[in-house]
Structure formats: structure tokens, C-alpha cells
Design an enzyme around this catalytic site. Structure first.
Site, PDB file in Angstrom:
ATOM      1  CB  VAL A  47      -5.897 -11.725  -9.963  1.00  7.36           C
ATOM      2  CG1 VAL A  47      -6.960 -11.965  -8.909  1.00  7.36           C
ATOM      3  CG2 VAL A  47      -5.539 -13.019 -10.666  1.00  7.36           C
ATOM      4  N   GLY A  50       0.505  -4.297 -12.006  1.00  2.00           N
ATOM      5  CA  GLY A  50       1.324  -4.895 -10.961  1.00  2.00           C
ATOM      6  C   GLY A  50       0.665  -6.047 -10.228  1.00  2.00           C
ATOM      7  CG  HIS A  51      -2.802  -7.670  -7.819  1.00  2.00           C
ATOM      8  ND1 HIS A  51      -3.940  -8.432  -7.908  1.00  2.00           N
ATOM      9  CD2 HIS A  51      -2.312  -7.906  -6.582  1.00  2.00           C
ATOM     10  CE1 HIS A  51      -4.141  -9.081  -6.784  1.00  2.00           C
ATOM     11  NE2 HIS A  51      -3.173  -8.775  -5.961  1.00  2.00           N
ATOM     12  CG  PHE A  52      -0.221 -11.194  -9.680  1.00  2.00           C
ATOM     13  CD1 PHE A  52       0.658 -10.750  -8.705  1.00  2.00           C
ATOM     14  CD2 PHE A  52      -1.423 -11.761  -9.274  1.00  2.00           C
ATOM     15  CE1 PHE A  52       0.372 -10.921  -7.361  1.00  2.00           C
ATOM     16  CE2 PHE A  52      -1.725 -11.915  -7.931  1.00  2.00           C
ATOM     17  CZ  PHE A  52      -0.830 -11.503  -6.969  1.00  2.00           C
TER      18      PHE A  52
END
Length: 158
Positions: free
Chosen positions: A68, A61-63
Site C-alpha cells: 500500500v 516495508g509497507h507492507f
């Protein structure tokens, strides 16, 4: 764990592997953010290693299109390295104690940390009083500063 003494009479711990880290601090996957401590001067400083893998759960989810490592987790990795230093300094009777953040100051993020990076977590004690310790931390990738912060933590029994 191999302990020896250097010329400045500081106890030097050459390396702490993941098995020992799991005995020293209570963190577990997915929140364990340090794989190894490669250099430690008891009551002074330590260098931890986090091998950043695409398999880390936060990358979903990041990203998803541009993975990252979240900055807050980089600071957490520095704090866990500091916790290993504190436990090693106090000895076996402090293993498994909880470490709570009290403050994070001056956090700066200089470059993204991405899958495949080897994050070096340099922490140095600024001061300690009883069960409260304050550290300066720097996260490096390939010799370049990725993040830095000053943080304080309290060490408590479970």
C-alpha cells in the site's frame, strides 16, 4: 511545453513531461512522486500523474504481503504537482527553488493506493501571498477519491 490561452484568458499548459519536471523542481528518485503533469491552468490548478509501480522502494516495508502506498507520500505527490504549477506560473527564474511544507490540514485517506494504480493528483490554488501558497488537493484512482488534503507551502531559494 505548449502554452495556449483559453476563453477565460487563463494560460493553459497542455503537458509537462518528466524531463521538464526534473528541471522545475529539485526532487529526485526515490522522492520524486510525479511522473507527468497533464493539465495545468497557470496560477490556478494542475493535474499530475503518478504511475504506481511495485518497484517503488517503500513497498518493501509497507507492507511486503499487502503493498500500500503510504498516505504521506500521496500528500507529497499532490504537493509536488502544486510545486510544478507554482514554477510554471512564476516562470524559468523559479526553477529549482525549494518548496517547504508549512501546514497539512484535513488529510483524509479514502481507499488504498496499490501497485498498478494510476494516481491522478488534482491540485487547485486556494490563495497565494508572496512566496506562500495554499492548495486543495485530491488524489484519484480510476475516478474514485483515494485521498484529499489542504496544504500550504513556502517557496524559497536554495
Amino acid at each position: 511545453m505548449n502554452i495556449q490561452t483559453d476563453k477565460a484568458s487563463l494560460s493553459v499548459v497542455s503537458a509537462v513531461d518528466i524531463k521538464r519536471i526534473l528541471k522545475m523542481i529539485p526532487h529526485r528518485y526515490p522522492m520524486l512522486m510525479v511522473d507527468r503533469v497533464v493539465d495545468m491552468h497557470l496560477d490556478h490548478s494542475a493535474v499530475g500523474i503518478k504511475n504506481v509501480s511495485i518497484n517503488e522502494p517503500f513497498f518493501r516495508g509497507h507492507f511486503p504481503s499487502e503493498p500500500v502506498m503510504p498516505g504521506v507520500l500521496i500528500v507529497e505527490a499532490m504537493a509536488q504537482t502544486a510545486a510544478v504549477l507554482v514554477v510554471a506560473t512564476f516562470g524559468a527564474q523559479s526553477e529549482g527553488k525549494l518548496v517547504y511544507f508549512m501546514s497539512i490540514d484535513g488529510a483524509r485517506f479514502r481507499r488504498p493506493v496499490t501497485p498498478g494504480d494510476r494516481l491522478e493528483l488534482h491540485v487547485e490554488k486556494i490563495q497565494s501571498r508572496a512566496n506562500v501558497w495554499k492548495f486543495s488537493g485530491k488524489a484519484m484512482v480510476e475516478g474514485k477519491l483515494a485521498a484529499e488534503a489542504t496544504f500550504a507551502a513556502m517557496i524559497r531559494d536554495k
